[in-house]
Write a protein that holds these residues in place. Sequence first.
Motif, PDB file in Angstrom:
ATOM      1  N   ASP A 235      45.834  16.218  32.182  1.00 49.58           N
ATOM      2  CA  ASP A 235      46.129  17.656  32.265  1.00 49.58           C
ATOM      3  C   ASP A 235      47.483  17.978  31.632  1.00 49.58           C
ATOM      4  O   ASP A 235      47.631  18.969  30.920  1.00 49.58           O
ATOM      5  CB  ASP A 235      46.129  18.128  33.729  1.00 49.58           C
ATOM      6  CG  ASP A 235      44.720  18.229  34.290  1.00 49.58           C
ATOM      7  OD1 ASP A 235      43.748  18.170  33.505  1.00 49.58           O
ATOM      8  OD2 ASP A 235      44.595  18.367  35.523  1.00 49.58           O
ATOM      9  N   VAL A 236      48.458  17.150  31.929  1.00 46.49           N
ATOM     10  CA  VAL A 236      49.799  17.382  31.373  1.00 46.49           C
ATOM     11  C   VAL A 236      49.764  17.268  29.853  1.00 46.49           C
ATOM     12  O   VAL A 236      50.306  18.115  29.133  1.00 46.49           O
ATOM     13  CB  VAL A 236      50.817  16.375  31.968  1.00 46.49           C
ATOM     14  CG1 VAL A 236      52.143  16.440  31.221  1.00 46.49           C
ATOM     15  CG2 VAL A 236      51.020  16.643  33.455  1.00 46.49           C
ATOM     16  N   VAL A 237      49.097  16.228  29.370  1.00 43.01           N
ATOM     17  CA  VAL A 237      49.043  16.015  27.923  1.00 43.01           C
ATOM     18  C   VAL A 237      48.237  17.135  27.250  1.00 43.01           C
ATOM     19  O   VAL A 237      48.603  17.607  26.170  1.00 43.01           O
ATOM     20  CB  VAL A 237      48.460  14.621  27.596  1.00 43.01           C
ATOM     21  CG1 VAL A 237      48.267  14.451  26.102  1.00 43.01           C
ATOM     22  CG2 VAL A 237      49.368  13.521  28.138  1.00 43.01           C
ATOM     23  N   ALA A 238      47.169  17.576  27.894  1.00 42.77           N
ATOM     24  CA  ALA A 238      46.374  18.669  27.309  1.00 42.77           C
ATOM     25  C   ALA A 238      47.213  19.935  27.178  1.00 42.77           C
ATOM     26  O   ALA A 238      47.043  20.713  26.242  1.00 42.77           O
ATOM     27  CB  ALA A 238      45.138  18.926  28.171  1.00 42.77           C
ATOM     28  N   ALA A 239      48.146  20.127  28.103  1.00 46.28           N
ATOM     29  CA  ALA A 239      48.992  21.316  28.055  1.00 46.28           C
ATOM     30  C   ALA A 239      50.125  21.180  27.043  1.00 46.28           C
ATOM     31  O   ALA A 239      50.693  22.182  26.594  1.00 46.28           O
ATOM     32  CB  ALA A 239      49.570  21.595  29.452  1.00 46.28           C
ATOM     33  N   ASP A 240      50.443  19.939  26.658  1.00 43.10           N
ATOM     34  CA  ASP A 240      51.633  19.717  25.822  1.00 43.10           C
ATOM     35  C   ASP A 240      51.491  18.395  25.078  1.00 43.10           C
ATOM     36  O   ASP A 240      52.219  17.445  25.327  1.00 43.10           O
ATOM     37  CB  ASP A 240      52.880  19.701  26.725  1.00 43.10           C
ATOM     38  CG  ASP A 240      54.184  19.660  25.934  1.00 43.10           C
ATOM     39  OD1 ASP A 240      54.151  19.781  24.688  1.00 43.10           O
ATOM     40  OD2 ASP A 240      55.236  19.506  26.576  1.00 43.10           O
ATOM     41  N   LYS A 241      50.548  18.373  24.136  1.00 39.28           N
ATOM     42  CA  LYS A 241      50.163  17.138  23.456  1.00 39.28           C
ATOM     43  C   LYS A 241      51.334  16.432  22.797  1.00 39.28           C
ATOM     44  O   LYS A 241      51.477  15.231  22.864  1.00 39.28           O
ATOM     45  CB  LYS A 241      49.082  17.493  22.418  1.00 39.28           C
ATOM     46  CG  LYS A 241      48.585  16.330  21.613  1.00 39.28           C
ATOM     47  CD  LYS A 241      47.384  16.704  20.762  1.00 39.28           C
ATOM     48  CE  LYS A 241      47.709  17.707  19.674  1.00 39.28           C
ATOM     49  NZ  LYS A 241      46.594  17.830  18.698  1.00 39.28           N
ATOM     50  N   SER A 242      52.188  17.207  22.118  1.00 37.90           N
ATOM     51  CA  SER A 242      53.236  16.555  21.331  1.00 37.90           C
ATOM     52  C   SER A 242      54.626  16.727  21.942  1.00 37.90           C
ATOM     53  O   SER A 242      55.629  16.610  21.255  1.00 37.90           O
ATOM     54  CB  SER A 242      53.207  17.099  19.903  1.00 37.90           C
ATOM     55  OG  SER A 242      53.288  18.499  19.939  1.00 37.90           O
ATOM     56  N   GLU A 243      54.674  16.967  23.242  1.00 35.91           N
ATOM     57  CA  GLU A 243      55.939  17.086  23.962  1.00 35.91           C
ATOM     58  C   GLU A 243      56.861  18.130  23.343  1.00 35.91           C
ATOM     59  O   GLU A 243      58.037  17.895  23.117  1.00 35.91           O
ATOM     60  CB  GLU A 243      56.654  15.721  24.020  1.00 35.91           C
ATOM     61  CG  GLU A 243      57.694  15.639  25.117  1.00 35.91           C
ATOM     62  CD  GLU A 243      58.190  14.213  25.343  1.00 35.91           C
ATOM     63  OE1 GLU A 243      58.430  13.497  24.375  1.00 35.91           O
ATOM     64  OE2 GLU A 243      58.313  13.854  26.518  1.00 35.91           O
ATOM     65  N   SER A 244      56.284  19.297  23.058  1.00 36.60           N
ATOM     66  CA  SER A 244      57.097  20.332  22.431  1.00 36.60           C
ATOM     67  C   SER A 244      57.217  21.569  23.308  1.00 36.60           C
ATOM     68  O   SER A 244      57.965  22.483  23.013  1.00 36.60           O
ATOM     69  CB  SER A 244      56.478  20.717  21.083  1.00 36.60           C
ATOM     70  OG  SER A 244      55.139  21.134  21.288  1.00 36.60           O
ATOM     71  N   LYS A 245      56.476  21.604  24.402  1.00 41.09           N
ATOM     72  CA  LYS A 245      56.443  22.823  25.213  1.00 41.09           C
ATOM     73  C   LYS A 245      57.156  22.682  26.561  1.00 41.09           C
ATOM     74  O   LYS A 245      57.052  23.570  27.403  1.00 41.09           O
ATOM     75  CB  LYS A 245      54.982  23.228  25.452  1.00 41.09           C
ATOM     76  CG  LYS A 245      54.240  23.555  24.162  1.00 41.09           C
ATOM     77  CD  LYS A 245      52.836  24.038  24.448  1.00 41.09           C
ATOM     78  CE  LYS A 245      52.081  24.297  23.150  1.00 41.09           C
ATOM     79  NZ  LYS A 245      50.646  24.005  23.319  1.00 41.09           N
ATOM     80  N   GLY A 246      57.822  21.553  26.769  1.00 39.23           N
ATOM     81  CA  GLY A 246      58.554  21.394  28.023  1.00 39.23           C
ATOM     82  C   GLY A 246      57.675  21.142  29.227  1.00 39.23           C
ATOM     83  O   GLY A 246      58.137  21.223  30.364  1.00 39.23           O
ATOM     84  N   VAL A 247      56.392  20.873  29.003  1.00 40.02           N
ATOM     85  CA  VAL A 247      55.510  20.551  30.129  1.00 40.02           C
ATOM     86  C   VAL A 247      55.470  19.036  30.328  1.00 40.02           C
ATOM     87  O   VAL A 247      55.628  18.530  31.443  1.00 40.02           O
ATOM     88  CB  VAL A 247      54.077  21.082  29.886  1.00 40.02           C
ATOM     89  CG1 VAL A 247      53.143  20.668  31.012  1.00 40.02           C
ATOM     90  CG2 VAL A 247      54.106  22.599  29.732  1.00 40.02           C
ATOM     91  N   ARG A 248      55.289  18.326  29.211  1.00 41.09           N
ATOM     92  CA  ARG A 248      55.159  16.868  29.287  1.00 41.09           C
ATOM     93  C   ARG A 248      56.411  16.214  29.870  1.00 41.09           C
ATOM     94  O   ARG A 248      56.363  15.099  30.383  1.00 41.09           O
ATOM     95  CB  ARG A 248      54.841  16.324  27.885  1.00 41.09           C
ATOM     96  CG  ARG A 248      54.306  14.913  27.885  1.00 41.09           C
ATOM     97  CD  ARG A 248      53.663  14.555  26.552  1.00 41.09           C
ATOM     98  NE  ARG A 248      53.231  13.165  26.574  1.00 41.09           N
ATOM     99  CZ  ARG A 248      52.249  12.668  25.813  1.00 41.09           C
ATOM    100  NH1 ARG A 248      51.604  13.442  24.977  1.00 41.09           N
ATOM    101  NH2 ARG A 248      51.915  11.407  25.895  1.00 41.09           N
ATOM    102  N   GLU A 249      57.518  16.936  29.822  1.00 42.26           N
ATOM    103  CA  GLU A 249      58.762  16.359  30.352  1.00 42.26           C
ATOM    104  C   GLU A 249      58.692  16.062  31.837  1.00 42.26           C
ATOM    105  O   GLU A 249      59.488  15.277  32.364  1.00 42.26           O
ATOM    106  CB  GLU A 249      59.949  17.278  30.051  1.00 42.26           C
ATOM    107  CG  GLU A 249      60.270  17.288  28.572  1.00 42.26           C
ATOM    108  CD  GLU A 249      61.529  18.084  28.264  1.00 42.26           C
ATOM    109  OE1 GLU A 249      62.594  17.727  28.781  1.00 42.26           O
ATOM    110  OE2 GLU A 249      61.432  19.067  27.519  1.00 42.26           O
TER     111      GLU A 249
END
Length: 367
Positions: A235-249
């Motif tokens: 779910d986290v990766v789907a929301a922010d695949k390339s770690e650019s949206k501050g979600v994957r952090e």
Amino acid sequence: MPATKVIVNIPGEEAYDVRIGGGVLANLGAHLRKLPVFAESDRALVVTDENVAPLYRADAKEALAQAGFRVSDIAVPAGEGSKSVEVAGEIWEAMASLALGRDCVVVALGGGVVGDLAGFVAATYMRGVPVVQVPTTLLSMVDSSVGGKTGVNLAAGKNLVGAFKQPAYVCADTATLATLDEREWACGCAEIAKSAVIDSDDFFFWLVDAAGALAARDEVVVEEAIARSVVFKADVVAADKSESKGVRECLNYGHTLGHAVESLAGYGAFSHGAAVAEGMRFAARMAVSLVDAPLDLVETQDSLLDQLGLPALDWSAEPEAMLEAMKRDKKARRGQVRFVLPRDVGSWQLADVDDATILDHLNAWAR
Ligand code: NAD
Ligand code: MG
């Protein structure tokens, strides 16, 4: 055989299955044959390490051969040192010598080191061939095999060269965990606990109840803990695949102080998981004073980590040295150290914290 299936569906990528269960490795080849991408392919390269090779390489090769793959293999030395440009180069050369073409599949059989290395090799060989992840450590099952980050280390730091490369399939055979030692087991448990705190009440309080059984490696609980962690990570990766949206952090919860502990204590002195658990204890305390997290989060998390075999470390460093180590970390922003702070279970925020505040907390922490 009973197994759990999680589907990872990341925007812009082929969806892939994660199979979790005891014995799923035996069906690896048969499963790959059902995927359109492997309908025509007949060459497979199993990449593993020298610890895993004598344990599971024959089973993996057999499962692939049964489905009609011609299988080659390469075993690299076990350990972080193999996540290097040199070892990646040896695998590229070996693949070329074997005349592997774009229709081959790379099968990463091992822990996160093999997964990151083989994933990177697959992402780059002939501009990309498919990779299948067969994680054999608890950490790689719950964390590194899903999400598509691959790479190698440079002298200047970890994971400095890499690529995003989603696997075509993930085969997490929990039977392989039987040979994992306590240190590596606890390492995976730390990432499970991290995921639960960030994810939800549902995951967290399930884990609090299940902690004893997870520590005792109860099969049903292990499978569910892995599945819940994979769903969370997907779910986290789907929301922010390339770690650019501050979600994957959010996946870095516990890692800010954790990385400083690892580097100051000397890599290997504590496992990554033990250091992350320490970082979670510290971040939760910081969250109580900075973002109003409830005190019982600290207490419940402490006892959860204790039960999972991740006791508070009997170790400390000078607060100034810890602060400096955190600032050296590549995740520091404009000189400010960034923390993932839980406002409560299932709710988190990023906080860039100034030096004086960090030092206050480190001083209180060292007592
Ligand atoms: P690892 O791959 O070094 O495995 C730990 C040890 O366990 C090794 O000695 C290995 O040979 C051994 N081993 C593996 N499977 C075994 C088994 N079934 N039985 C007995 N021994 C076994 O370490 P790890 O903790 O799995 O992964 C750590 C790596 O993962 C780091 O390089 C880290 O950077 C990376 N990582 C990547 C991601 C990502 O998103 N790509 C996420 C987290 C961590
Ligand atoms: Mg980690």
